[in-house]
Design a protein around this motif. Structure first.
Motif, short mmCIF file in Angstrom:
data_model
loop_
_atom_site.label_atom_id
_atom_site.label_comp_id
_atom_site.label_asym_id
_atom_site.label_seq_id
_atom_site.Cartn_x
_atom_site.Cartn_y
_atom_site.Cartn_z
N TYR A 48 31.84 41.79 39.41
CA TYR A 48 32.34 42.92 40.22
C TYR A 48 31.59 43.02 41.54
O TYR A 48 32.18 43.37 42.56
CB TYR A 48 32.28 44.22 39.42
N LEU A 49 30.32 42.73 41.55
CA LEU A 49 29.56 42.73 42.79
C LEU A 49 30.12 41.71 43.78
O LEU A 49 30.13 41.94 44.99
CB LEU A 49 28.09 42.41 42.50
N ARG A 50 30.64 40.61 43.27
CA ARG A 50 31.18 39.53 44.09
C ARG A 50 32.71 39.59 44.21
O ARG A 50 33.37 38.58 44.41
CB ARG A 50 30.77 38.16 43.52
N ASP A 51 33.27 40.79 44.08
CA ASP A 51 34.70 41.03 44.30
C ASP A 51 35.60 40.19 43.39
O ASP A 51 36.67 39.76 43.77
CB ASP A 51 35.06 40.80 45.77
N GLY A 52 35.14 39.94 42.16
CA GLY A 52 35.98 39.23 41.20
C GLY A 52 35.96 37.72 41.34
O GLY A 52 36.78 37.04 40.73
N VAL A 53 35.03 37.20 42.13
CA VAL A 53 34.93 35.75 42.34
C VAL A 53 33.67 35.24 41.64
O VAL A 53 32.60 35.83 41.77
CB VAL A 53 34.88 35.41 43.85
N TRP A 54 33.83 34.15 40.90
CA TRP A 54 32.70 33.53 40.19
C TRP A 54 32.67 32.05 40.52
O TRP A 54 33.65 31.35 40.33
CB TRP A 54 32.87 33.72 38.68
N ASP A 55 31.55 31.59 41.05
CA ASP A 55 31.41 30.18 41.45
C ASP A 55 32.58 29.69 42.29
O ASP A 55 33.12 28.60 42.07
CB ASP A 55 31.26 29.28 40.21
N GLY A 56 33.00 30.52 43.23
CA GLY A 56 34.07 30.15 44.15
C GLY A 56 35.47 30.29 43.59
O GLY A 56 36.45 30.03 44.29
N GLU A 57 35.61 30.69 42.33
CA GLU A 57 36.92 30.84 41.70
C GLU A 57 37.24 32.32 41.51
O GLU A 57 36.45 33.07 40.95
CB GLU A 57 36.94 30.14 40.35
N ARG A 58 38.42 32.74 41.96
CA ARG A 58 38.85 34.13 41.79
C ARG A 58 39.29 34.35 40.36
O ARG A 58 40.24 33.73 39.89
CB ARG A 58 39.99 34.48 42.76
N LEU A 59 38.57 35.22 39.65
CA LEU A 59 38.90 35.54 38.26
C LEU A 59 39.65 36.86 38.14
O LEU A 59 40.40 37.05 37.19
CB LEU A 59 37.64 35.60 37.41
N LEU A 60 39.43 37.76 39.07
CA LEU A 60 40.12 39.05 39.08
C LEU A 60 41.08 39.07 40.26
O LEU A 60 40.79 38.48 41.30
CB LEU A 60 39.12 40.20 39.19
N PRO A 61 42.20 39.75 40.14
CA PRO A 61 43.16 39.77 41.25
C PRO A 61 42.54 40.34 42.53
O PRO A 61 41.70 41.24 42.48
CB PRO A 61 44.26 40.71 40.74
N GLU A 62 42.96 39.80 43.65
CA GLU A 62 42.52 40.29 44.96
C GLU A 62 42.76 41.79 45.04
O GLU A 62 43.83 42.28 44.68
CB GLU A 62 43.33 39.59 46.06
N GLY A 63 41.76 42.54 45.44
CA GLY A 63 41.87 43.99 45.59
C GLY A 63 41.55 44.79 44.34
O GLY A 63 41.41 46.01 44.40
N TRP A 64 41.42 44.12 43.18
CA TRP A 64 41.17 44.85 41.94
C TRP A 64 39.83 45.58 41.95
O TRP A 64 39.72 46.74 41.52
CB TRP A 64 41.26 43.94 40.72
N VAL A 65 38.78 44.92 42.41
CA VAL A 65 37.45 45.55 42.41
C VAL A 65 37.46 46.78 43.30
O VAL A 65 36.96 47.84 42.91
CB VAL A 65 36.36 44.55 42.82
N ASP A 66 38.04 46.69 44.49
CA ASP A 66 38.12 47.86 45.37
C ASP A 66 38.91 48.98 44.71
O ASP A 66 38.54 50.15 44.79
CB ASP A 66 38.74 47.50 46.72
N PHE A 67 40.01 48.64 44.05
CA PHE A 67 40.80 49.64 43.35
C PHE A 67 39.98 50.30 42.24
O PHE A 67 39.99 51.51 42.07
CB PHE A 67 42.07 49.01 42.77
N SER A 68 39.25 49.49 41.48
CA SER A 68 38.53 50.02 40.33
C SER A 68 37.37 50.93 40.72
O SER A 68 36.93 51.74 39.92
CB SER A 68 38.03 48.88 39.44
N ARG A 69 36.89 50.80 41.95
CA ARG A 69 35.79 51.66 42.39
C ARG A 69 36.24 52.68 43.44
O ARG A 69 35.42 53.24 44.16
CB ARG A 69 34.62 50.84 42.90
N SER A 70 37.54 52.93 43.49
CA SER A 70 38.09 53.91 44.41
C SER A 70 38.43 55.19 43.68
O SER A 70 38.83 55.16 42.51
CB SER A 70 39.37 53.37 45.07
N HIS A 71 38.31 56.30 44.38
CA HIS A 71 38.64 57.59 43.78
C HIS A 71 40.14 57.66 43.52
O HIS A 71 40.95 57.19 44.30
CB HIS A 71 38.21 58.73 44.71
#
Length: 161
Positions: A48-71
């Motif tokens: 989550y700190l790395r916006d859903g990217v692990w070792d250069g591979e996107r594991l979570l959908p683009e924008g999901w981390v921002d959504f999950s930490r938004s009011h």
């Protein structure tokens, strides 16, 4: 997300050795029932700190981390996003202990059974994991929140140059 997908997409890709409990249909219920070491919970926080990217591979959908930490759209005093507790400087947050009076202002956290926390602070490039047992009574959760905030505040802000 079906249980097999969760393990394949997140746990295997991040190297987590976690045990997940599912319902009778094999569906992960979300929000709890993951048994893991502090190191593995830290990997989850790091994802989550790395916006859903692990070792250069996107594991979570683009924008999901921002959504999950938004009011949420609802009442502004609610400090629960999509799976994470948010911290706020606003008036009368629910729960009240999430009221911040000092930086870091951008922290968000997974808070688990009896005091387990994954505290993520992007401005400090920091993940703090606490595994322990405490009573949910009294001032324990407010004290734990302040403890995480104090530790995070001891780290310098990350500068991008």
């Amino acid at each position: 997300m079906r249980g097999d997908d969760l393990i394949k997409n997140l746990f295997v890709a991040t190297g987590m050795d976690a045990l997940v409990e599912y319902d009778a249909a094999g569906t992960y219920l979300g929000g709890s029932l993951v048994w893991a070491s502090a190191r593995d919970f830290a990997k989850f926080g790091y994802l989550y700190l790395r916006d859903g990217v692990w070792d250069g591979e996107r594991l979570l959908p683009e924008g999901w981390v921002d959504f999950s930490r938004s009011h949420p759209e609802g009442p502004k005093e609610n400090v629960y996003g999509a799976g994470f507790w948010l911290t706020t400087g606003g008036a009368d947050p629910v729960p009240s202990y999430q009221q911040r009076d000092a930086p870091p202002w951008d922290s968000f956290a997974a808070e688990g059974h009896e005091g387990q926390t994954i505290f993520i602070v992007p401005s400090r490039d920091l993940v703090i994991v606490r595994l322990g047992i405490m009573s949910n009574e009294g001032e324990n959760w407010p004290d734990l929140f302040r403890w995480n905030q104090t530790i995070a505040g001891a780290f310098p802000e990350v500068t991008t140059e």
